[in-house]
Each structure stands twice: as structure tokens, then as C-alpha cells.
Design a protein around this motif. Sequence first.
Motif, PDB file in Angstrom:
ATOM      1  N   UNK A 109      27.811  21.875  35.689  1.00 18.90           N
ATOM      2  CA  UNK A 109      28.429  21.373  36.911  1.00 18.90           C
ATOM      3  C   UNK A 109      29.811  22.007  37.125  1.00 18.90           C
ATOM      4  N   UNK A 110      30.521  22.295  36.013  1.00 20.16           N
ATOM      5  CA  UNK A 110      31.826  22.952  36.125  1.00 20.16           C
ATOM      6  C   UNK A 110      31.687  24.359  36.700  1.00 20.16           C
ATOM      7  N   UNK A 111      30.593  25.042  36.351  1.00 22.39           N
ATOM      8  CA  UNK A 111      30.372  26.381  36.905  1.00 22.39           C
ATOM      9  C   UNK A 111      30.295  26.336  38.432  1.00 22.39           C
ATOM     10  N   UNK A 112      29.739  25.248  38.955  1.00 15.90           N
ATOM     11  CA  UNK A 112      29.701  25.085  40.408  1.00 15.90           C
ATOM     12  C   UNK A 112      31.100  24.966  40.997  1.00 15.90           C
ATOM     13  N   UNK A 113      31.996  24.261  40.293  1.00 19.21           N
ATOM     14  CA  UNK A 113      33.385  24.151  40.750  1.00 19.21           C
ATOM     15  C   UNK A 113      34.066  25.519  40.701  1.00 19.21           C
ATOM     16  N   UNK A 114      33.819  26.284  39.621  1.00 16.12           N
ATOM     17  CA  UNK A 114      34.411  27.620  39.498  1.00 16.12           C
ATOM     18  C   UNK A 114      33.921  28.543  40.614  1.00 16.12           C
ATOM     19  N   UNK A 115      32.643  28.432  40.937  1.00 23.57           N
ATOM     20  CA  UNK A 115      32.089  29.264  42.012  1.00 23.57           C
ATOM     21  C   UNK A 115      32.738  28.917  43.350  1.00 23.57           C
ATOM     22  N   UNK A 116      32.916  27.632  43.599  1.00 28.80           N
ATOM     23  CA  UNK A 116      33.561  27.208  44.848  1.00 28.80           C
ATOM     24  C   UNK A 116      35.010  27.696  44.896  1.00 28.80           C
ATOM     25  N   UNK A 117      35.709  27.635  43.757  1.00 32.66           N
ATOM     26  CA  UNK A 117      37.089  28.122  43.691  1.00 32.66           C
ATOM     27  C   UNK A 117      37.150  29.624  43.988  1.00 32.66           C
ATOM     28  N   UNK A 118      36.246  30.392  43.402  1.00 37.74           N
ATOM     29  CA  UNK A 118      36.215  31.839  43.650  1.00 37.74           C
ATOM     30  C   UNK A 118      36.043  32.129  45.141  1.00 37.74           C
ATOM     31  N   UNK A 123      42.686  42.988  45.452  1.00 38.91           N
ATOM     32  CA  UNK A 123      41.387  42.843  44.787  1.00 38.91           C
ATOM     33  C   UNK A 123      41.559  42.723  43.280  1.00 38.91           C
ATOM     34  N   UNK A 124      42.406  43.571  42.717  1.00 37.82           N
ATOM     35  CA  UNK A 124      42.634  43.530  41.273  1.00 37.82           C
ATOM     36  C   UNK A 124      43.247  42.188  40.862  1.00 37.82           C
ATOM     37  N   UNK A 125      44.295  41.770  41.565  1.00 44.12           N
ATOM     38  CA  UNK A 125      45.000  40.534  41.209  1.00 44.12           C
ATOM     39  C   UNK A 125      44.120  39.305  41.420  1.00 44.12           C
ATOM     40  N   UNK A 126      43.322  39.286  42.496  1.00 42.92           N
ATOM     41  CA  UNK A 126      42.465  38.131  42.785  1.00 42.92           C
ATOM     42  C   UNK A 126      41.421  37.940  41.694  1.00 42.92           C
ATOM     43  N   UNK A 127      40.773  39.032  41.285  1.00 43.84           N
ATOM     44  CA  UNK A 127      39.770  38.937  40.217  1.00 43.84           C
ATOM     45  C   UNK A 127      40.414  38.426  38.926  1.00 43.84           C
ATOM     46  N   UNK A 128      41.587  38.954  38.612  1.00 42.26           N
ATOM     47  CA  UNK A 128      42.285  38.542  37.391  1.00 42.26           C
ATOM     48  C   UNK A 128      42.676  37.067  37.465  1.00 42.26           C
ATOM     49  N   UNK A 129      43.188  36.642  38.615  1.00 47.34           N
ATOM     50  CA  UNK A 129      43.632  35.258  38.772  1.00 47.34           C
ATOM     51  C   UNK A 129      42.448  34.284  38.681  1.00 47.34           C
ATOM     52  N   UNK A 130      41.352  34.632  39.325  1.00 51.57           N
ATOM     53  CA  UNK A 130      40.167  33.760  39.292  1.00 51.57           C
ATOM     54  C   UNK A 130      39.703  33.551  37.859  1.00 51.57           C
ATOM     55  N   UNK A 131      39.586  34.618  37.103  1.00 54.86           N
ATOM     56  CA  UNK A 131      39.144  34.493  35.710  1.00 54.86           C
ATOM     57  C   UNK A 131      40.139  33.678  34.887  1.00 54.86           C
ATOM     58  N   UNK A 132      41.436  33.947  35.066  1.00 55.33           N
ATOM     59  CA  UNK A 132      42.442  33.234  34.284  1.00 55.33           C
ATOM     60  C   UNK A 132      42.466  31.744  34.598  1.00 55.33           C
ATOM     61  N   UNK A 133      42.312  31.386  35.873  1.00 56.17           N
ATOM     62  CA  UNK A 133      42.292  29.967  36.258  1.00 56.17           C
ATOM     63  C   UNK A 133      41.086  29.267  35.632  1.00 56.17           C
ATOM     64  N   UNK A 134      39.907  29.891  35.730  1.00 54.53           N
ATOM     65  CA  UNK A 134      38.698  29.274  35.177  1.00 54.53           C
ATOM     66  C   UNK A 134      38.811  29.108  33.662  1.00 54.53           C
ATOM     67  N   UNK A 135      39.340  30.127  32.979  1.00 53.12           N
ATOM     68  CA  UNK A 135      39.507  30.023  31.528  1.00 53.12           C
ATOM     69  C   UNK A 135      40.537  28.961  31.160  1.00 53.12           C
TER      70      UNK A 135
END
Length: 649
Positions: A278-287, A484-496
Motif C-alpha cells: 500500500x505504501x508503494x501506491x503512496x510513493x507512486x502518487x507522490x512521483x 529531470x536529474x534533480x526530480x528523479x533524485x528527490x523522488x527516490x530520496x523522499x521515498x527512502x
Amino acid sequence: DPNHLSRLMEKLTDSLTRGKGSASFSTDSINVKVSAPTVPDLTVVDLPGIIRTSTAGQDPRMIQQVNSLIESFLTQERTVILCVIPANQDIATVDILERAQKVDPLGERTIGVLTKPDLIGPGNEEEVMAVLLNVRKPLQLGYTMLKNRTQKELAQGVTSEDAKRIEKAFFQSHPHFKSCDPKLFGIENLTTRLTHLLVSRIQAELVPMKTEVEAALASVRAELKSFSSYGNTSGSTERQKMLVTITQEYVRHLTSVVQGEYRDRVIVVHPQLRLYTRALGVFEEFRNKVEDTAPPFNDENFVQILAAQMDSLRGRELPGFMSAQSFYMFMAQYVEAWREPARAAAAEIRALTQEVASRLLEVLVVQYPLLRDAVRNVARTVLEEAHQNAVKSLDDLLRKEKDPFTVNDFLEQHINKLRYDRFESAVANAFQELQGKSTSEKGAWNAAKESVGQALRRWYRSTHGVNSASNAEDMSAILEAYWLLAAKRFIDNVCMTLDKVVMGDVARRMQEECYRFVQDDEKLSKFFEEDVKILEKKKELVERRDRLSKASAAMANITVRRGRTRQLRVTVTIGHYGLGLSLAEEGGRVLVKGFRPMPKGQNNPAQEAGVKIGDIMEKVDGLRPGSFQETIDVLQRCSGTVVLTLMRN
């Protein structure tokens, strides 16, 4: 005493309908249990008469209530329907026959009973005879006629035995009925017919009933197991051990759902406990939310606005040089748009973890409500602290992203790609302009070269000249690549971060906090007070388990007696919703236990083709399946028509 029973039922009826008006109706039932050592188990349901119109003082909803109650019994395949019809009434107006035909189209469980033969009007005898002889409104199992005691005979105290003799004499002396088969008359003949019908229905239903009882018994046992105690809680030491045991069990399951390991049965049967999924669904929505904040880099208006903003920020830079300050300010503005989605994701992960932690308590600690509340409060406190720490970490990530930095060659490669793509687009546009020129110009090489050259020179001056538009064009490419670079990095860092700070540490922290209760015996004593409602529920389940166990044992001792069998083949045209069969397994054989209702009132294909309850399925299209499951699989693959080879008593 029958009179006492009648008075008691009247009293109960008044009690159930009190306060609902003088002409009222209740859907509650009155259950009367009559026991005798020499009689079999039998349930008789006396349904209310069908109401077509409401009278003064009656609630108009009563019509629908009565209809719903009657339908609820008629639709049950194990119900034998006795259609009781006054012989002095026009059978064309009798609604119960139509209802019975609807739920029992083959008439395998419907018997007609004609009453009040002494009230038949002169001249109507032939019409009644046509019904009794199964000529008019025929039924598969036919009709039986009864003459019950009149009100006068009841008042005179006529016994049931005397009533049987009076009934027999009435039919034997009646000018029309005396010439008919005596088996069509009397309560004793009806009893015989009902007995034969009940036996045949029981023979057909016994196997599926056994299966249903065993399934119900397994379900009750599983529910009882969920209420089972972890041990003795009478003493202080026992309560301490109990708390440690429950905490360890709870933390073990919580760790599993946080890590996405769902092998435990508790998690398998409760999909809402699968926290990581269920958390993966939240991460997907955040992305998606972060990606939605991307500026329209390729929009012409964006470049124009960017040029104006760069001009307003211009300092001592020489012409032809872009301002690094502008780049930093633009990126800081874009990164700030990520704050709200990040905080929303943190709040959702916290709420989701709280929900799963609470649900897990409801499953594992059923009988101790005060302990559940205490642990739930611990979870709330732990997650509140974790959420605050997560928000601080997210704010720190945002601060870092507002100060652009990378050693990743992705930025360089993507900037070059964007520039090359724009050059490719300019070349394509130049040749597009060439196609619009006249044939004579197009045919000459010099003219074509000049046309393309002019178009490319215009593009070069607009994108690489020393002017605001050129600087904005180049800045747009650099911003897009870094975004694009910063967004991908930020998304991963927030989820982790949310995974580690909010979910990852919750089990350990809760274990530490729950162990603090070990030394507080006053709280422990309250924690292990069982819920009164749970105790009542456990008592009900134990009683139901015992009843089902007795039923299972009783049915295990019943041998289904089968007479001579014959083999027959039935061709079934498969409908849109399949064959409509309900099958069961009996001793390795596949038994037809019933027919599934078809939507929109459609006929059941198998039932219409002649398949009957109790048939044993031998072959499907000439092939003999090797097992019950294989039979199901073969039938599900069939289409068009299928030939079933059946064994029938």
C-alpha cells in the motif's frame, strides 16, 4: 396442550407487533420446538398469507415486507413448497403457484394442497376436479385435497383422530370425489407423499450439506482460534510473560508487513495489512505529483517569460554570458513546488502505518480491548515522533536541492541531447519551408541550398546570438536537464526517507515502549481484563461449534442409499453465463448438488436440458476427467454445446 401453545403464540405475536398499529407485521420469527423421542428432525415454516392491497390502518410497506419474507424461503433449494389453496377460490387468481413455478421451474419440490372442499360452490366441482387431477395448472408432484376441522368442530373439541375419520367419510361419500383415487385425499396420504419427497431431497442434498457443515465448522474453529488466549494471566509474573509474548508476536508481524514479507497466514488472509504494498501506491502518487510540477520547458511562451525574468535579474554580466545566479534562483523556485507533495506523502505514510498497526492489533489481540488501546496509543506517539523527524529530513532534502550540484554526467549528456534535438528540429523546419517553394526553385541545387541556409541562419541567430532570446533558449535546455536529474533524485530520496524514518523503525520503537509496561502491574491487571462482548461471542461460537460437530458426526453415520442407476447422456447448450451447475465431490465422484441462479431471469441451461440434482457426472464430451478439479477445468473450457454422460438413480 395445543390450546396453551396457541395462546402463547398469540401473546408472542402481540409482543412482536406492539407499537406498530393494530394491523401490523413483523419480520421477526417465532420458533416453536416440539421434541419427541420417536420422530425425525423436521422444520416447518408457516409463512404469512400473500397480501395484494393494504387495508385501513396497515402500513403500505407491509406488502413488500411480506413478499420479501416469502421469497427468502421459496428461493432456498432445500425448501419443500406446500402451495395451500382454498378449493372455493378461482385457481387462476392464486399467486403462490406462479411464485413456486418461478423458483422451482421443474416442480421437483412443489406440492399443491387444496383445502375447504366443503365450501365449494354448486357447479364448481368439475373445475376443482380438473385441478385435483392435475389437468388444470398441473404440477410435477400433483395435488392433495384435505378437509380440516371447522371452527365449530374445534369449539366442540373434535380430536385429530376423529377429524381424520370425518375427513375420510366426507371424501368417500362426496358425489364427485368418491370416484377419484383415494390417494389424492387426506392428511395421511399427504404425510406419505411428503415423507417420500423429503427422503429423496435429503438423499440428493446430503453430500453438499456435509460439505457445507464441514466448511462452516472449519470457519467457526478458525474464528475461535483468533479468540484463543496466549496463556494464564492470574498472577503478576504470568501477566508480564503474557505482555512480552504478545508484544513479540505483534512486533514480528509488524516487521513483516513493513518489509513486504507476506508469508504469515494472518497477513495472507487480511490483505489490508500489507503495508509495504500500500505504501508503494503512496510513493507512486507522490512521483506523479512531483512530475506534474515540471515547467513547460518546450513552450514558446515559457522561453519568452524566461527571457524577461533573466533580463530583470541581470547584473554586471557581459553580453553573451548567462547568469549563474538566475539558474540558481529558477531552480530554487521549481524545487519549492515539491515541498507540498513531499509533506503530503509523509502524512499519508504515517496515517497508513497507523491504520495497519491498529488493524494488526484487532487481529492479534482480540480479547483485550484495554491492551489494544494502550498499544494503539503507543503507535500513535511513536509515529508522531517519526513523522516529525521525517518532515525535518524532507526539509533538509529540499534545502540541498535548492543548491544545485551533481557529478553525474547525465546533466551534460542531456543538455547536449536537448541542443541536438533542437538543431534537428531546425533542419527539419528548413526543409519543410523548401517543400513550399515553386517547382523551378526546388529543382535548382543552389536555390535549395540558399533556402535551407537562410532558415538555419535565422535559427542560429535566434538561439545562439548575443541577445536575451538566445540566452533564454539555452537556459531553458539547461534548466530542463537539471530539473529531470534533480526530480528523479528527490523522488527516490523522499521515498527512502519515509521508508526508513516512518515505517522502518516503528516496530523496534514500539517494542521498546511496550516493554515499559512490564513493571507496572496495575496497568497489566487492567490490560488483561477480557472484553465482555468477546466472552459472549466466544460462548456463542463454542455452542455453534458443538452443534456443527454433532451435525457432522450425525451425517457421517448416514449412508446415502442409492437404488438402481442408469446411464444417460444430456446435451447442454452453454449460455453466456456457463452451464449453471453447482457441483460437489463425493467419494471421488462428481455430484450435481444444485443449479446456480441465472441473471435477468434467464433459464438455467443445465436444468433446462434435463440435468437433475443427485446426478453423477461420468464423462464430458466422451472423456472421463481424472479428478474433481479436472472436471471443473474441462467444463470451464467448454463452449457451444457439451454432452454430459450422467449416472442417475
